[in-house]
Motif scaffolding. Sequence first.
Motif, PDB file in Angstrom:
ATOM      1  N   TYR A   1      15.204 -20.775  51.799  1.00 49.91           N
ATOM      2  CA  TYR A   1      14.726 -21.974  52.487  1.00 49.91           C
ATOM      3  C   TYR A   1      13.211 -21.928  52.664  1.00 49.91           C
ATOM      4  O   TYR A   1      12.545 -22.963  52.709  1.00 49.91           O
ATOM      5  CB  TYR A   1      15.416 -22.106  53.842  1.00 49.91           C
ATOM      6  N   ASP A   2      12.652 -20.732  52.775  1.00 50.99           N
ATOM      7  CA  ASP A   2      11.202 -20.604  52.900  1.00 50.99           C
ATOM      8  C   ASP A   2      10.494 -21.148  51.664  1.00 50.99           C
ATOM      9  O   ASP A   2       9.461 -21.813  51.759  1.00 50.99           O
ATOM     10  CB  ASP A   2      10.785 -19.154  53.174  1.00 50.99           C
ATOM     11  N   VAL A   3      11.073 -20.890  50.477  1.00 49.49           N
ATOM     12  CA  VAL A   3      10.479 -21.403  49.238  1.00 49.49           C
ATOM     13  C   VAL A   3      10.588 -22.933  49.199  1.00 49.49           C
ATOM     14  O   VAL A   3       9.671 -23.616  48.745  1.00 49.49           O
ATOM     15  CB  VAL A   3      11.161 -20.778  48.009  1.00 49.49           C
ATOM     16  N   GLU A   4      11.718 -23.455  49.680  1.00 50.34           N
ATOM     17  CA  GLU A   4      11.868 -24.910  49.732  1.00 50.34           C
ATOM     18  C   GLU A   4      10.806 -25.537  50.638  1.00 50.34           C
ATOM     19  O   GLU A   4      10.255 -26.597  50.330  1.00 50.34           O
ATOM     20  CB  GLU A   4      13.257 -25.305  50.243  1.00 50.34           C
ATOM     21  N   LEU A   5      10.472 -24.884  51.743  1.00 47.37           N
ATOM     22  CA  LEU A   5       9.460 -25.419  52.652  1.00 47.37           C
ATOM     23  C   LEU A   5       8.081 -25.429  52.003  1.00 47.37           C
ATOM     24  O   LEU A   5       7.298 -26.361  52.214  1.00 47.37           O
ATOM     25  CB  LEU A   5       9.434 -24.605  53.950  1.00 47.37           C
ATOM     26  N   VAL A   6       7.775 -24.403  51.206  1.00 46.88           N
ATOM     27  CA  VAL A   6       6.506 -24.403  50.470  1.00 46.88           C
ATOM     28  C   VAL A   6       6.484 -25.580  49.499  1.00 46.88           C
ATOM     29  O   VAL A   6       5.493 -26.301  49.390  1.00 46.88           O
ATOM     30  CB  VAL A   6       6.307 -23.079  49.699  1.00 46.88           C
ATOM     31  N   LEU A   7       7.595 -25.793  48.818  1.00 41.05           N
ATOM     32  CA  LEU A   7       7.696 -26.897  47.867  1.00 41.05           C
ATOM     33  C   LEU A   7       7.536 -28.238  48.568  1.00 41.05           C
ATOM     34  O   LEU A   7       6.830 -29.129  48.078  1.00 41.05           O
ATOM     35  CB  LEU A   7       9.050 -26.822  47.157  1.00 41.05           C
ATOM     36  N   ARG A   8       8.158 -28.392  49.713  1.00 41.75           N
ATOM     37  CA  ARG A   8       8.017 -29.639  50.477  1.00 41.75           C
ATOM     38  C   ARG A   8       6.552 -29.865  50.859  1.00 41.75           C
ATOM     39  O   ARG A   8       6.073 -30.999  50.823  1.00 41.75           O
ATOM     40  CB  ARG A   8       8.888 -29.600  51.735  1.00 41.75           C
ATOM     41  N   PHE A   9       5.867 -28.814  51.219  1.00 39.58           N
ATOM     42  CA  PHE A   9       4.452 -28.939  51.554  1.00 39.58           C
ATOM     43  C   PHE A   9       3.673 -29.471  50.355  1.00 39.58           C
ATOM     44  O   PHE A   9       2.914 -30.440  50.461  1.00 39.58           O
ATOM     45  CB  PHE A   9       3.892 -27.580  51.985  1.00 39.58           C
ATOM     46  N   LEU A  10       3.863 -28.850  49.209  1.00 39.77           N
ATOM     47  CA  LEU A  10       3.105 -29.232  48.006  1.00 39.77           C
ATOM     48  C   LEU A  10       3.387 -30.672  47.583  1.00 39.77           C
ATOM     49  O   LEU A  10       2.493 -31.363  47.087  1.00 39.77           O
ATOM     50  CB  LEU A  10       3.445 -28.289  46.854  1.00 39.77           C
ATOM     51  N   LEU A  11       4.616 -31.125  47.788  1.00 43.16           N
ATOM     52  CA  LEU A  11       5.001 -32.446  47.301  1.00 43.16           C
ATOM     53  C   LEU A  11       4.811 -33.566  48.310  1.00 43.16           C
ATOM     54  O   LEU A  11       4.627 -34.726  47.923  1.00 43.16           O
ATOM     55  CB  LEU A  11       6.474 -32.425  46.860  1.00 43.16           C
ATOM     56  N   LEU A  12       4.834 -33.240  49.613  1.00 44.73           N
ATOM     57  CA  LEU A  12       4.864 -34.297  50.622  1.00 44.73           C
ATOM     58  C   LEU A  12       3.584 -34.471  51.426  1.00 44.73           C
ATOM     59  O   LEU A  12       3.312 -35.564  51.929  1.00 44.73           O
ATOM     60  CB  LEU A  12       6.033 -34.046  51.594  1.00 44.73           C
ATOM     61  N   VAL A  13       2.814 -33.413  51.578  1.00 43.01           N
ATOM     62  CA  VAL A  13       1.633 -33.475  52.444  1.00 43.01           C
ATOM     63  C   VAL A  13       0.694 -34.625  52.080  1.00 43.01           C
ATOM     64  O   VAL A  13       0.185 -35.330  52.947  1.00 43.01           O
ATOM     65  CB  VAL A  13       0.884 -32.117  52.421  1.00 43.01           C
ATOM     66  N   ASP A  14       0.458 -34.807  50.792  1.00 43.10           N
ATOM     67  CA  ASP A  14      -0.460 -35.862  50.353  1.00 43.10           C
ATOM     68  C   ASP A  14       0.251 -37.037  49.681  1.00 43.10           C
ATOM     69  O   ASP A  14      -0.403 -37.894  49.084  1.00 43.10           O
ATOM     70  CB  ASP A  14      -1.492 -35.294  49.371  1.00 43.10           C
ATOM     71  N   ALA A  15       1.578 -37.082  49.752  1.00 43.99           N
ATOM     72  CA  ALA A  15       2.315 -38.162  49.092  1.00 43.99           C
ATOM     73  C   ALA A  15       1.919 -39.517  49.670  1.00 43.99           C
ATOM     74  O   ALA A  15       1.821 -39.678  50.890  1.00 43.99           O
ATOM     75  CB  ALA A  15       3.817 -37.947  49.253  1.00 43.99           C
ATOM     76  N   SER A  16       1.675 -40.477  48.790  1.00 42.22           N
ATOM     77  CA  SER A  16       1.298 -41.820  49.242  1.00 42.22           C
ATOM     78  C   SER A  16       2.496 -42.508  49.892  1.00 42.22           C
ATOM     79  O   SER A  16       3.646 -42.099  49.720  1.00 42.22           O
ATOM     80  CB  SER A  16       0.825 -42.657  48.052  1.00 42.22           C
ATOM     81  N   GLU A  17       2.226 -43.582  50.627  1.00 44.10           N
ATOM     82  CA  GLU A  17       3.317 -44.317  51.265  1.00 44.10           C
ATOM     83  C   GLU A  17       4.248 -44.916  50.218  1.00 44.10           C
ATOM     84  O   GLU A  17       5.466 -44.962  50.411  1.00 44.10           O
ATOM     85  CB  GLU A  17       2.749 -45.398  52.190  1.00 44.10           C
ATOM     86  N   ASP A  18       3.693 -45.355  49.110  1.00 41.98           N
ATOM     87  CA  ASP A  18       4.528 -45.898  48.034  1.00 41.98           C
ATOM     88  C   ASP A  18       5.421 -44.805  47.449  1.00 41.98           C
ATOM     89  O   ASP A  18       6.601 -45.042  47.143  1.00 41.98           O
ATOM     90  CB  ASP A  18       3.664 -46.501  46.924  1.00 41.98           C
ATOM     91  N   GLU A  19       4.862 -43.617  47.302  1.00 42.88           N
ATOM     92  CA  GLU A  19       5.641 -42.493  46.789  1.00 42.88           C
ATOM     93  C   GLU A  19       6.778 -42.154  47.746  1.00 42.88           C
ATOM     94  O   GLU A  19       7.919 -41.959  47.332  1.00 42.88           O
ATOM     95  CB  GLU A  19       4.739 -41.269  46.605  1.00 42.88           C
ATOM     96  N   LEU A  20       6.480 -42.119  49.037  1.00 42.03           N
ATOM     97  CA  LEU A  20       7.495 -41.799  50.034  1.00 42.03           C
ATOM     98  C   LEU A  20       8.601 -42.851  50.064  1.00 42.03           C
ATOM     99  O   LEU A  20       9.773 -42.533  50.236  1.00 42.03           O
ATOM    100  CB  LEU A  20       6.856 -41.670  51.422  1.00 42.03           C
TER     101      LEU A  20
END
Length: 362
Positions: free
Chosen positions: A216-235
Amino acid sequence: MTILEEVEKGRKEIRTDDYAMSIGEWVSMYEDGDLDIHPEFQRFFRWTEEQKSNLVESILLGIPLPPIFVSQREDGVWDVIDGLQRLSTIFQLMGIFVDHKGVKQDALVLTKTKYIPSLDGASWDGEKPIPPELKRILRRNKLSVSIILRESDENTKFDLFERLNTGGTKLSNQEVRNCILVMVNQDFYNWIRELSNDENFVATTALSDKNLQEAYDVELVLRFLLLVDASEDELKSVGDVGVYLSTKMVELAKDAAFDRGYWEARFRGVFQLLSDHVGDASFKRYSNAKGRHEGGFVISQYEAVTAGVAARIDAELDEAATATRVQQLWEHEEYTEWAKSGVTAARRLRRIIPFSRSHFTK
């Protein structure tokens, strides 16, 4: 495009072949380097000695086994997509299995099984060797193989691996993603694993042993990389979050332009700030009535806080005020309504991340 047209298109993108091979032929391919069973996957697939012995018993009794799925690479080598544990058990039994560090593993010593209890303590060439007649049976036994030919779409093997190894297995969703990452870009996988060991990340997430065992720790790193800067349209485009993580992960791992140095500094900076000012309360609920954080790790809090803190760092705002901003999240109905249990992840993300960015940079 009609259903029929979509089916025809999909069939053209996936080219397969099927036949049976003796275990002796599988062994020859493995020893010749023509078969990649990805020994690094052993950390994800956790078969017990009993399960391994039951497999050997099934082969000796002639019980049919499911087919092995492989994907043919450009260099002709077969990547094993499904059947990793079956093949590695057979190779370990014969004393030829080599782990991800290139070290030959000790030969498998069998345990008592239901129909052949005398297998207990037996091994290929040990103190209680398997009789030659049974060795011949093992080598001659055939395993069916389904081959995804190299003419197929390059993403087919990753899709197939995910479909075959989710649902009803002991692998978590992220362990399956980790296996896919190893196949796509092992260096990228190693980099994400390294980030998951960051001391400030470990301290602020404070995950349970079960979470860590399931990656789950690796999944959290992945979520950080993909979501932190995701645009509103992307979300807003996110449907099933698990599918989104898997798809975007492969895209990221294949992206030669992805700046690891920038993202590593960003990741470590966010968790350094949280460790310094909020500590292990960073991703716990805050009780306004009690004036304290309580409970365990909350994924919605993680998503909101990491995106908000990253935005705050970008805006070069007072870092010491971060702890207050984390607590104040729980004063806003715009956050609490979407962070509560029962809200789907996709609906949650498109609301709490934009809100949190604004909240942390006011």
